[in-house]
Design a protein around this motif. Structure first.
Motif, PDB file in Angstrom:
ATOM      1  N   PRO A 105      46.379  72.677 -37.167  1.00  0.00           N
ATOM      2  CA  PRO A 105      46.097  73.641 -36.094  1.00  0.00           C
ATOM      3  C   PRO A 105      47.067  74.814 -36.193  1.00  0.00           C
ATOM      4  O   PRO A 105      48.232  74.637 -36.559  1.00  0.00           O
ATOM      5  N   SER A 132      41.455  81.823 -29.366  1.00  0.00           N
ATOM      6  CA  SER A 132      41.301  80.676 -28.474  1.00  0.00           C
ATOM      7  C   SER A 132      41.704  79.376 -29.158  1.00  0.00           C
ATOM      8  O   SER A 132      42.233  78.460 -28.532  1.00  0.00           O
ATOM      9  N   GLU A 133      41.441  79.287 -30.449  1.00  0.00           N
ATOM     10  CA  GLU A 133      41.811  78.121 -31.251  1.00  0.00           C
ATOM     11  C   GLU A 133      41.697  78.496 -32.725  1.00  0.00           C
ATOM     12  O   GLU A 133      40.940  79.392 -33.098  1.00  0.00           O
ATOM     13  N   SER A 175      48.594  77.843 -33.923  1.00  0.00           N
ATOM     14  CA  SER A 175      48.708  78.393 -32.573  1.00  0.00           C
ATOM     15  C   SER A 175      48.873  79.908 -32.612  1.00  0.00           C
ATOM     16  O   SER A 175      49.278  80.484 -33.626  1.00  0.00           O
ATOM     17  N   THR A 190      32.094  77.764 -30.512  1.00  0.00           N
ATOM     18  CA  THR A 190      32.915  76.565 -30.724  1.00  0.00           C
ATOM     19  C   THR A 190      32.224  75.609 -31.692  1.00  0.00           C
ATOM     20  O   THR A 190      32.866  75.013 -32.567  1.00  0.00           O
TER      21      THR A 190
END
Length: 251
Positions: free
Chosen positions: A158, A164-165, A160, A135
């Motif tokens: 961002p 996870s991200e 989607s 992360t």
């Protein structure tokens, strides 16, 4: 007078005996033990533990995208199988790139470049879990893409449905007197970070690709890459333990 002195000496000698016995009794219990004679040992401190990393390896970076995807994103790629980057540990870092120039004669040419970088982190009792470390690296990669020198029309959004991200960074950049359109997708899936950079430009009068189209293709390729990581990286069993936990049991 002499008889009284002798009697006094005997009394003092008898009185001294209990005192010596008391002193002897106290000294026999020295050494820090308990009253029952047992010794007290320091309480053992529990060994530090950390959640095990999910992925224990990386797939071949050049095999994370199918041939159809490569043909679509990089027409006329010089090396269809991609060019692998150098790595001292391919289980922790791996990369691959493709580039090609599609010459359409008088209509101009289209140049494309695609690069994929995979970075995996193990769990460490001092540095943290693999996911936590990934992360932190993910955040740095996004910041690096957003800080590209000379970038214009820069946007970061961002994304989607990718691991996870994920974040997609798009911009235009002037190179070799041409306007290049860029799309960089940084995605994290558990303890692995995927950085995919896709750019292109038109030459000899050909129009450069739109940033929107480049972004759409980059996101699609990033999803495919993340899926390949999940399928071919090896996973720690759900009931598995980190090396720190295993060593703690062995002690």
């Amino acid at each position: 007078m002499h008889r009284s002195a002798s009697r006094l000496t005997r009394i003092l000698a008898c009185a001294a005996v209990p005192v010596m016995l008391v002193v002897a009794g106290c000294s026999s219990g020295s050494g820090g033990g308990d009253a029952d004679g047992s010794s007290t040992s320091p309480t053992a401190q529990p060994s530090a533990t950390v959640a095990p990393a999910k992925f224990t390896g990386l797939p071949d970076a050049c095999a994370t995208l199918g041939r159809k995807t490569i043909d679509s994103l990089v027409p006329k790629a010089k090396v269809k199988g991609g060019t692998a980057g150098k790595s001292s540990d391919i289980t922790a870092r791996a990369s691959c790139s493709w580039n090609g120039l599609d010459d359409n004669g008088v209509k101009g040419s289209q140049y494309r470049w695609l690069d994929i970088s995979l970075t995996r982190y193990d769990s460490d009792v001092t540095l943290g879990s693999g996911a936590k470390r990934a992360t932190e690296y993910y955040t740095k990669e996004v910041a690096g893409a957003k800080g590209t020198e000379g970038a214009k029309e820069l946007k970061a959004t961002p994304s989607s449905g990718i691991g996870s991200e994920a974040t997609t960074v798009t911009y235009s950049l002037k190179k070799t007197d041409e306007d290049f359109s860029y799309a960089t997708v940084v995605a994290r899936t558990e303890n692995v970070v995927v950085t995919l950079t896709y750019n292109g430009a038109g030459y000899a009068g050909a129009k450069s690709p739109s940033i929107a189209d480049m972004s759409k293709d980059a996101v699609k390729a990033a999803k495919e890459t993340v899926a390949a990581v999940s399928a071919g990286s090896g996973q720690t069993p759900a009931t598995g333990e980190s090396s720190a936990q295993e060593s703690a049991k062995a002690e």
